[in-house]
Design a protein around this motif. Structure first.
Motif, PDB file in Angstrom:
ATOM      1  N   GLY A  12       0.815  -1.203   0.000  1.00 49.09           N
ATOM      2  CA  GLY A  12       0.000   0.000   0.000  1.00 49.09           C
ATOM      3  C   GLY A  12       0.857   1.265   0.000  1.00 49.09           C
ATOM      4  N   GLY A  13       0.267   2.367  -0.380  1.00 48.49           N
ATOM      5  CA  GLY A  13       0.928   3.658  -0.285  1.00 48.49           C
ATOM      6  C   GLY A  13       2.039   3.904  -1.279  1.00 48.49           C
ATOM      7  N   THR A  14       2.081   3.127  -2.359  1.00 47.60           N
ATOM      8  CA  THR A  14       3.173   3.294  -3.329  1.00 47.60           C
ATOM      9  C   THR A  14       2.919   4.471  -4.274  1.00 47.60           C
ATOM     10  N   GLY A  15       1.661   4.924  -4.349  1.00 46.03           N
ATOM     11  CA  GLY A  15       1.369   6.081  -5.208  1.00 46.03           C
ATOM     12  C   GLY A  15       0.350   5.798  -6.309  1.00 46.03           C
ATOM     13  N   LYS A  16      -0.379   4.702  -6.207  1.00 47.11           N
ATOM     14  CA  LYS A  16      -1.382   4.349  -7.230  1.00 47.11           C
ATOM     15  C   LYS A  16      -2.415   5.451  -7.438  1.00 47.11           C
ATOM     16  N   THR A  17      -2.963   5.931  -6.331  1.00 45.77           N
ATOM     17  CA  THR A  17      -4.030   6.925  -6.455  1.00 45.77           C
ATOM     18  C   THR A  17      -3.485   8.229  -7.037  1.00 45.77           C
ATOM     19  N   LEU A  18      -2.365   8.684  -6.493  1.00 44.13           N
ATOM     20  CA  LEU A  18      -1.755   9.917  -7.007  1.00 44.13           C
ATOM     21  C   LEU A  18      -1.491   9.799  -8.511  1.00 44.13           C
ATOM     22  N   ASN A 188       8.237   4.389  -8.301  1.00 44.19           N
ATOM     23  CA  ASN A 188       7.810   5.687  -7.765  1.00 44.19           C
ATOM     24  C   ASN A 188       8.591   6.043  -6.498  1.00 44.19           C
ATOM     25  N   LYS A 189       8.583   7.317  -6.180  1.00 46.23           N
ATOM     26  CA  LYS A 189       9.265   7.852  -5.006  1.00 46.23           C
ATOM     27  C   LYS A 189      10.746   7.498  -5.011  1.00 46.23           C
ATOM     28  N   PRO A 221      10.643  10.507  -9.536  1.00 43.74           N
ATOM     29  CA  PRO A 221      11.309  10.925  -8.305  1.00 43.74           C
ATOM     30  C   PRO A 221      10.309  11.255  -7.205  1.00 43.74           C
ATOM     31  N   PHE A 223       8.979  13.894  -4.886  1.00 45.61           N
ATOM     32  CA  PHE A 223       8.974  15.353  -4.875  1.00 45.61           C
ATOM     33  C   PHE A 223       8.317  15.872  -3.595  1.00 45.61           C
TER      34      PHE A 223
END
Ligand SMILES: Nc1ncnc2c1ncn2[C@@H]1O[C@H](COP(=O)(O)OP(=O)(O)OP(=O)(O)O)[C@@H](O)[C@H]1O
Ligand SMILES: [Mg+2]
Lengths: 258, 121
Positions: A12-18, A188-189, A221, A223
């Protein structure tokens, strides 16, 4: 014919929604008609992003077979359209709805798969959307696997976290490969210094291509500006010149050719 | 002349009947081959749901057929073969095995056999 794109991840929290939201906004900016669906019934998010309660119905209702998809979709073109049309389908964020969705049996999940598969006809053929983007729950959730089976392209959002890398490798073997899905990785990230020079960047891509045995579509990256925005607005829509937005433009083009 | 025409119609009908029977026979043989190959037995007690977790647990060759059928909703072996680019006879065998396993239903309409995942009540 348009494409259905599912964003998924192991952790979870890897950035799918963003990334779902910003990818959708990027295509709208390019003049595409886009439909963004929240299939994360365990932790619905898109209602908060679009601050809308305009829909008569939720995606939950569509999957329950009590209404058709047009009753679910909210037209956000007024607020968020640039050149293309922009529709969103929301998951019901009420606690009761979340509980209900997590207690469905296999028969129900089978029918839900049928309803998701038929979106290809209704959204792409009949309603002429160019892209349908599916935001999902992490891991081996029923709703997420249903989304993966229904999608033409799967984008796996991963971090550099060791457990996430291991989990993603396993899911590739035991999930994406088994359904013969066109699958690409979004790292991501990523720490900006890892991508500082062209040479470092190439090394990074080469390494993770072989780790995941899947194409790395983009390394995005981390950000602080994105974190600072705190999801109060659609980043790529407002910060048109930001490197994050530029990266998404590049990614959108890559997916078109993928 | 009229007699000749009548004969011609009769023989065409007969040939079609033979073709039908052969096709049915073929299907039955396919099923038997599949059962022999995979040792799967019919389990009539639990009609099973073809949900994604089940799809994941199927052997590769059956999964491809099953996913294709889920996409088509209802289809003949010909329809499935067109999508999977495998031979009709092969798909017919797999479809029939999925029926035996309780995941699909089969219905004959006229000369064709239609396969589908359980219909909504
Ligand atoms: N490239 C990035 N740079 C900075 N922050 C990011 C980046 N990608 C994601 N984030 C932040 O990480 C957090 C988690 O992102 P997001 O909610 O999109 O993840 P998710 O995969 O959808 O989570 P979940 O699995 O819970 O649905 C958010 O605060 C988001 O703004
Ligand atoms: Mg999310």
């Amino acid at each position: 014919m348009g494409k259905i794109i599912a964003l998924h991840s192991y952790k979870g929290g890897t950035g799918k929604t963003l990334l779902s939201v910003n990818l959708a906004a990027t295509y709208v900016k390019k003049g595409k008609n886009v439909c963004l669906l929240d299939l994360d019934f365990r932790a619905p998010s898109l209602h908060a992003v679009f601050k809308t309660n305009n829909s008569e119905r939720w995606l939950n209702d569509y999957l329950n077979g009590v209404c058709e998809i047009d009753k679910v979709l909210v037209d956000v073109t007024q607020e968020h359209g640039r050149s293309g049309k922009f529709f969103v389908g929301l998951a019901n964020p009420a606690t009761e709805a979340i509980r209900e969705m997590s207690a469905k049996d296999r028969k129900w999940e089978m029918r839900a798969l049928g309803r998701l598969l038929s979106l290809k006809t209704s959204l792409l053929n009949d309603m002429h959307h160019d892209y349908v983007i599916l935001d999902t729950s992490p891991g081996l959730q029923y709703s997420s696997i249903n989304a993966i089976v229904s999608a033409d392209v799967v984008l796996v959002v991963t971090s550099l976290d060791a457990s996430d890398i291991k989990g993603t490798q396993r899911m590739t073997r035991e999930l994406y490969d088994l359904f013969d899905k066109k699958t690409g990785i979004l790292m991501n990230k990523v720490l900006p210094e890892i991508l500082s020079s062209k040479k470092e960047k190439q090394k990074f891509y080469k390494h993770f291509n072989s780790v995941h045995k899947l194409p790395i579509l983009e390394a995005i990256p981390c950000f602080c500006d994105v974190l600072r925005a705190g999801g109060t607005y659609i980043f790529s829509e407002e910060k048109t010149e930001h490197p994050f937005t530029k990266t998404l433009d590049k990614l959108a083009t890559k997916i078109e050719e993928f | 002349m009229a007699v000749y025409k009548k004969l011609e119609v009769k023989s065409t009908q007969l040939l079609e009947k033979i073709k039908d029977s052969l096709e049915r026979l073929n299907e039955k043989i396919d099923v038997m081959i599949e059962i022999q190959k995979h040792g799967q037995r019919a389990n009539p007690e639990i009609p099973d749901a073809l949900d994604v977790m089940t799809l994941l647990s199927l052997p590769d060759h059956l999964r491809k057929t099953a996913v294709t059928l889920c996409k088509l909703g209802e289809a003949t072996a010909d329809n499935v073969a067109e999508q999977t680019k495998r031979a009709r006879a092969v798909e017919s065998g797999y479809l029939n095995q999925l029926v035996i396993m309780g995941y699909l239903k089969k219905e004959r309409r006229g000369r064709k056999a239609y396969f589908y995942v359980e219909k909504e009540a």
